[in-house]
Design an enzyme around this catalytic site. Structure first.
Site, short mmCIF file in Angstrom:
data_model
loop_
_atom_site.label_atom_id
_atom_site.label_comp_id
_atom_site.label_asym_id
_atom_site.label_seq_id
_atom_site.Cartn_x
_atom_site.Cartn_y
_atom_site.Cartn_z
N ASN A 47 -30.45 -13.09 66.55
CA ASN A 47 -31.91 -13.57 67.00
C ASN A 47 -31.91 -14.87 67.23
OD1 ASN A 47 -32.79 -10.95 66.88
ND2 ASN A 47 -33.82 -11.25 64.81
N HIS A 133 -44.90 -5.47 63.11
CA HIS A 133 -43.88 -5.64 62.27
C HIS A 133 -44.22 -4.95 60.81
CE1 HIS A 133 -40.82 -7.66 59.43
NE2 HIS A 133 -39.98 -7.54 60.65
N GLU A 175 -48.38 -8.79 67.50
CA GLU A 175 -47.27 -9.70 67.78
C GLU A 175 -47.12 -10.36 68.99
OE1 GLU A 175 -43.34 -8.34 66.24
OE2 GLU A 175 -44.40 -6.77 64.98
N SER A 179 -40.39 -6.97 68.05
CA SER A 179 -38.98 -7.13 67.93
C SER A 179 -38.08 -6.10 68.31
CB SER A 179 -39.08 -7.31 66.34
OG SER A 179 -39.44 -6.42 65.51
N ASP A 204 -48.41 -12.75 64.98
CA ASP A 204 -47.14 -13.16 64.49
C ASP A 204 -46.16 -13.45 65.73
OD1 ASP A 204 -44.45 -13.09 63.52
OD2 ASP A 204 -44.78 -11.43 62.31
N HIS A 207 -40.77 -14.04 67.63
CA HIS A 207 -39.92 -13.89 68.74
C HIS A 207 -40.25 -14.64 70.08
CE1 HIS A 207 -37.28 -10.76 66.35
NE2 HIS A 207 -38.51 -10.45 66.02
N LYS A 236 -35.30 -17.39 64.24
CA LYS A 236 -34.80 -16.81 65.38
C LYS A 236 -34.59 -17.84 66.29
CE LYS A 236 -36.91 -12.99 63.87
NZ LYS A 236 -37.45 -13.01 62.27
#
Length: 383
Positions: A47, A133, A175, A179, A204, A207, A236
């Site tokens: 990541n 997540h 998110e 992910s 969140d 990423h 990440k």
């Protein structure tokens, strides 16, 4: 059933469904290559999207921080663990992302758990994307609030849930980039619906931060959205570890009083905060790194379009190839390793049943020839 029997039964069930997890010892760094069992592999499971874990400026900042502060913080930030390096990093993050305050946490998992545990009360409603997540969903399920899950990236599903009766406050969580699928949330629509219902939005962006938006400010910045609570993580694109919660002044003070994960955990080492300041500078100046990453993404997607595997709707560094069957996914991952390419096989319960996948991640540290080699091997083993 004894303790031993219970444990063995659970382990055997994982083995029978080809879902048993095993760690591998990485004998080198986690950059373009990794070393495992004395062999070198092209690494397509990291990541570290911008390659900053290997960046000389970030490494030097950590070393200098260790010389100045030592290698540990020595305590909670509420005791003696909050250093000048932590303070400066929080200020820099808040200014960069346009929030009054930033609070540092030891991990993204801890940050998500802390916020939901501190905020939610009986009568409140948590409305979460179904594919959020594990740290978010677990905290939601353990909170006294009622958890309602809307269909993945479907604003109309959220709208119907927001219309249901709720005696307390409503918090919508999602998110920026997911992910396991690599797809992006429709944040502007979700924010509009949330605010229309008088709720708060929590995003969140683990990423997305560092790779999306101007100067890498993330998914929210890219979509013109400013959620009430923004969680960014540093494991990440920043190439380090840790996390921060961005919010307004009253909420920051509230979390300082009531967020148990913050109060009762040893703070991240000040040297790590020094490294993160250097990583932040690299992210802000990283337009060419982001452009390189986008070139890799475009080439990869074009190259796998003809494969008999499902490619998710992702224009991000996360490019999963959905296989479906657990055992077949493990076989393909092993065949890739036999050709010197490291790709992780992701299986339930991390992803929904029947959606086991090769989770391929691309980074700016890769070279063009690395992408071509990956494509060549994928076509050899899949066609």
């Amino acid at each position: 059933m004894s303790w031993q029997q219970r444990i063995e039964q659970a382990l055997n069930e994982r083995r029978q469904h080809a879902a048993y997890r095993q760690r591998q010892v990485n004998q080198g760094g986690n950059g373009r290559y990794l070393q495992c069992n004395g062999q070198q592999y092209l690494n397509f499971s990291s990541n570290d999207y911008l390659g900053l874990s290997q960046h000389a400026e970030v490494i030097a900042a950590w070393q200098q921080g260790a010389v100045h502060y030592g290698v540990g913080s020595g305590g909670s930030g509420h005791v003696t663990g909050f250093s000048q390096a932590h303070h400066e990093l929080e200020q820099q993050l808040a200014q960069w992302l346009g929030y009054p305050r930033a609070l540092l946490f030891i991990s993204g998992y801890a940050a998500n758990q802390a916020v939901l545990a501190a905020l939610m009360q009986a009568g409140d409603c948590l409305l979460a994307d179904r594919l959020s997540h594990a740290s978010l969903l677990e905290a939601a399920m353990h909170s006294p609030a009622q958890l309602r899950r809307f269909h993945h990236n479907q604003p109309h599903s959220l709208a119907s849930l927001l219309q249901k009766a709720c005696t307390g406050q409503q918090l919508v969580i999602t998110e920026g980039i997911f992910s396991m699928d690599g797809d992006s949330a429709p944040l502007a629509e979700l924010q509009h619906l949330t605010h229309q219902a008088g709720g708060w939005l929590m995003v969140d962006d683990a990423h997305g931060i560092g790779v999306r938006g101007a100067q890498g400010r993330g998914s929210c910045w890219q979509q013109g959205v400013r959620p009430e609570i923004l969680v960014v993580t540093f494991g990440k694109a920043f190439g380090v570890s840790g996390a921060a919660v961005l919010c307004d002044e009253p909420l920051a003070e509230y979390l300082l009083q009531f967020a148990r994960h913050l109060i009762y955990s040893t703070a991240m080492p000040p040297a790590q905060a020094c490294a993160l300041q250097a990583a932040l500078h690299c992210v802000q100046q990283g337009d060419e790194l982001r452009a390189q990453l986008q070139r890799h993404i475009q080439r990869f997607r074009a190259g796998v379009a003809s494969l008999p595997l499902k490619l998710t709707d992702s224009d991000t560094a996360i490019q999963p190839l959905v296989v479906g069957d657990n055992q077949q996914t493990l076989v393909l991952a092993q065949r890739l390793r036999e050709q010197g390419i490291w790709v992780s096989a992701i299986r339930p319960p991390t992803v929904p049943p029947g959606s086991a996948r090769l989770r391929i991640t691309l980074t700016a540290a890769h070279q063009t020839e690395d992408i071509e080699r990956l494509l060549e091997v994928l076509h050899d083993i899949c066609v």
